[in-house]
Motif scaffolding. Structure first.
Motif, PDB file in Angstrom:
ATOM      1  N   THR A 192      36.958  27.017  41.128  1.00  0.00           N
ATOM      2  CA  THR A 192      36.155  26.228  42.102  1.00  0.00           C
ATOM      3  C   THR A 192      36.711  25.340  43.106  1.00  0.00           C
ATOM      4  O   THR A 192      35.898  25.078  43.954  1.00  0.00           O
ATOM      5  CB  THR A 192      35.264  25.359  41.296  1.00  0.00           C
ATOM      6  OG1 THR A 192      35.884  24.308  40.641  1.00  0.00           O
ATOM      7  CG2 THR A 192      34.254  25.896  40.346  1.00  0.00           C
TER       8      THR A 192
ATOM      9  N   ASP B  50      42.693  36.836  44.522  1.00  0.00           N
ATOM     10  CA  ASP B  50      43.249  35.521  44.311  1.00  0.00           C
ATOM     11  C   ASP B  50      42.247  34.610  44.085  1.00  0.00           C
ATOM     12  O   ASP B  50      42.473  33.344  44.623  1.00  0.00           O
ATOM     13  CB  ASP B  50      44.203  35.433  45.342  1.00  0.00           C
ATOM     14  CG  ASP B  50      45.362  34.324  44.788  1.00  0.00           C
ATOM     15  OD1 ASP B  50      45.475  34.274  43.740  1.00  0.00           O
ATOM     16  OD2 ASP B  50      45.752  33.673  45.780  1.00  0.00           O
ATOM     17  N   HIS B  51      40.802  34.852  43.849  1.00  0.00           N
ATOM     18  CA  HIS B  51      39.945  33.718  43.864  1.00  0.00           C
ATOM     19  C   HIS B  51      40.131  33.056  42.624  1.00  0.00           C
ATOM     20  O   HIS B  51      39.350  31.877  42.560  1.00  0.00           O
ATOM     21  CB  HIS B  51      38.469  34.283  43.805  1.00  0.00           C
ATOM     22  CG  HIS B  51      38.248  34.786  45.255  1.00  0.00           C
ATOM     23  ND1 HIS B  51      37.065  36.028  45.582  1.00  0.00           N
ATOM     24  CD2 HIS B  51      38.804  34.650  46.417  1.00  0.00           C
ATOM     25  CE1 HIS B  51      37.215  36.261  46.687  1.00  0.00           C
ATOM     26  NE2 HIS B  51      38.052  35.549  47.502  1.00  0.00           N
TER      27      HIS B  51
ATOM     28  N   THR C  94      38.481  27.533  45.239  1.00  0.00           N
ATOM     29  CA  THR C  94      38.891  28.324  46.291  1.00  0.00           C
ATOM     30  C   THR C  94      37.575  28.612  47.212  1.00  0.00           C
ATOM     31  O   THR C  94      36.565  28.220  46.414  1.00  0.00           O
ATOM     32  CB  THR C  94      39.592  29.782  45.537  1.00  0.00           C
ATOM     33  OG1 THR C  94      38.343  30.310  44.721  1.00  0.00           O
ATOM     34  CG2 THR C  94      40.589  29.269  44.590  1.00  0.00           C
ATOM     35  N   PHE C  95      37.661  29.527  47.970  1.00  0.00           N
ATOM     36  CA  PHE C  95      36.721  30.222  48.481  1.00  0.00           C
ATOM     37  C   PHE C  95      36.801  31.483  49.086  1.00  0.00           C
ATOM     38  O   PHE C  95      37.725  32.155  49.107  1.00  0.00           O
ATOM     39  CB  PHE C  95      36.118  29.105  49.960  1.00  0.00           C
ATOM     40  CG  PHE C  95      37.099  29.043  50.944  1.00  0.00           C
ATOM     41  CD1 PHE C  95      37.204  30.125  51.974  1.00  0.00           C
ATOM     42  CD2 PHE C  95      38.390  28.413  50.776  1.00  0.00           C
ATOM     43  CE1 PHE C  95      38.277  30.025  53.045  1.00  0.00           C
ATOM     44  CE2 PHE C  95      39.326  28.090  51.839  1.00  0.00           C
ATOM     45  CZ  PHE C  95      39.157  28.992  53.043  1.00  0.00           C
TER      46      PHE C  95
ATOM     47  N   PRO D  46      43.128  31.140  40.770  1.00  0.00           N
ATOM     48  CA  PRO D  46      44.493  30.862  40.748  1.00  0.00           C
ATOM     49  C   PRO D  46      45.204  31.280  39.625  1.00  0.00           C
ATOM     50  O   PRO D  46      46.268  31.779  39.870  1.00  0.00           O
ATOM     51  CB  PRO D  46      44.552  29.609  41.279  1.00  0.00           C
ATOM     52  CG  PRO D  46      42.931  29.194  41.864  1.00  0.00           C
ATOM     53  CD  PRO D  46      42.188  30.022  41.247  1.00  0.00           C
TER      54      PRO D  46
ATOM     55  N   GLY E 231      41.092  26.654  38.047  1.00  0.00           N
ATOM     56  CA  GLY E 231      41.289  26.701  39.638  1.00  0.00           C
ATOM     57  C   GLY E 231      40.227  27.427  40.315  1.00  0.00           C
ATOM     58  O   GLY E 231      40.104  27.240  41.655  1.00  0.00           O
TER      59      GLY E 231
ATOM     60  N   TYR F 134      38.487  38.291  40.936  1.00  0.00           N
ATOM     61  CA  TYR F 134      39.180  37.072  40.621  1.00  0.00           C
ATOM     62  C   TYR F 134      40.613  37.295  40.580  1.00  0.00           C
ATOM     63  O   TYR F 134      41.411  36.129  40.384  1.00  0.00           O
ATOM     64  CB  TYR F 134      38.313  36.556  39.429  1.00  0.00           C
ATOM     65  CG  TYR F 134      36.848  36.266  39.582  1.00  0.00           C
ATOM     66  CD1 TYR F 134      36.785  35.048  40.282  1.00  0.00           C
ATOM     67  CD2 TYR F 134      35.994  37.263  39.341  1.00  0.00           C
ATOM     68  CE1 TYR F 134      35.465  34.793  40.730  1.00  0.00           C
ATOM     69  CE2 TYR F 134      34.566  36.869  39.593  1.00  0.00           C
ATOM     70  CZ  TYR F 134      34.589  35.651  40.386  1.00  0.00           C
ATOM     71  OH  TYR F 134      33.051  35.145  40.589  1.00  0.00           O
TER      72      TYR F 134
ATOM     73  N   LYS G  72      44.571  33.471  37.412  1.00  0.00           N
ATOM     74  CA  LYS G  72      44.598  34.708  37.131  1.00  0.00           C
ATOM     75  C   LYS G  72      44.277  35.513  35.782  1.00  0.00           C
ATOM     76  O   LYS G  72      44.663  36.407  35.378  1.00  0.00           O
ATOM     77  CB  LYS G  72      45.753  35.766  37.790  1.00  0.00           C
ATOM     78  CG  LYS G  72      46.039  35.576  39.328  1.00  0.00           C
ATOM     79  CD  LYS G  72      47.344  36.148  39.912  1.00  0.00           C
ATOM     80  CE  LYS G  72      47.530  35.968  41.197  1.00  0.00           C
ATOM     81  NZ  LYS G  72      46.469  36.691  42.119  1.00  0.00           N
TER      82      LYS G  72
END
Length: 251
Positions: A248, A208-209, A250-251, A211, A246, A204, A213
């Motif tokens: 959800t 960078d999954h 990302t992918f 944002p 943020g 995570y 951090k």
């Protein structure tokens, strides 16, 4: 002007505790309920202001729930806001887990939510607010979390039904879907917080999954709950407000 009242189920720990503290700081009268007497007493002691109440309640116990509802009806009829932050989180495989243990998540979170709403909403004031704390798990999947995810998905849909059926009384029903929040629920039975593991950091933060951090703070969810209880959210009902840094998107 009469003092506003909020009932916080699951108000002794984590997000529920932070919500209770926020409303108390804003001058509301806060009634917190929880099944853990030690945590309940500690949370009550941390509420600023006077007149607050802490009541032991196991949402699975119909007799205790009836007693709690009777007290609300007698002492706090026409209360303003109901917040349901009761949650349990245990990783259990679908096929191998003992069914009673697996089902307990639904009994606490799903049916506890349904029973508490059916019992308490008749005593909420016209124009009141109902806020459920669900999770990003209401639409995402993690191994070992089938019962938790099913309960959260059902609570989201139940909230939408309540939004429709409570609209004639101008009661607004919304839900908050947090992502990773730094609460006691993040700590496993060995005392290890998943937010401090190499897995969390690599997946995570490093890749960078997530944002922002970092995990969120309970106070950051409490602020959203306070917004939903206030005048600026007067045209919101049946909504899901995601508070996840943020994650959800990302992918």
């Amino acid at each position: 002007m009469s003092r506003k009242k909020v009932v916080v189920l699951g108000g002794s720990s984590g997000i529920g505790k932070a919500i209770a503290e926020r409303f108390a700081r804003e001058g509301w009268l806060v009634i917190i309920a929880s099944s853990d007497p030690a945590k309940l007493e500690a949370a009550f002691a941390g509420l600023v202001g006077s007149g607050h109440e802490a009541i032991q309640l196991d949402i699975r116990d119909d007799a205790r729930l009836a007693h709690f509802v009777s007290h609300i009806r007698t002492e706090h009829a026409d209360f303003d806001v109901l917040i349901n932050s009761i949650g349990v989180s245990e990783h259990m495989p679908i096929l191998e887990a003992d069914f009673a243990q697996w089902d307990d998540a639904l009994q606490v979170m799903l049916y506890g939510t349904v029973k508490s709403c059916r019992a308490l909403l008749p005593y909420m004031k016209q124009g009141g607010r109902l806020i459920h704390i669900t999770s990003i798990h209401h639409e995402r999947v993690e191994r070992g979390s089938s019962a938790y995810g099913m309960a959260k998905a059902a609570i989201t849909q139940f909230t939408r039904s309540l939004a429709l059926e409570m609209a004639p009384r101008n009661i607004l029903a919304n839900t908050i879907a947090p992502g990773f929040i730094d609460t006691p629920m993040s700590v496993d039975g060995n005392g290890q917080s998943e937010l401090e593991t190499e897995w969390f950091h690599d997946n995570y933060i490093k890749y960078d999954h997530l944002p922002l951090k970092r995990p969120g703070k309970p106070e950051e969810v409490a602020g959203v709950a306070y917004f939903l209880a206030g005048p600026d959210a007067s045209y919101m009902t049946g909504s899901v407000v995601t508070v996840d840094g943020g994650l959800t998107i990302t992918f």
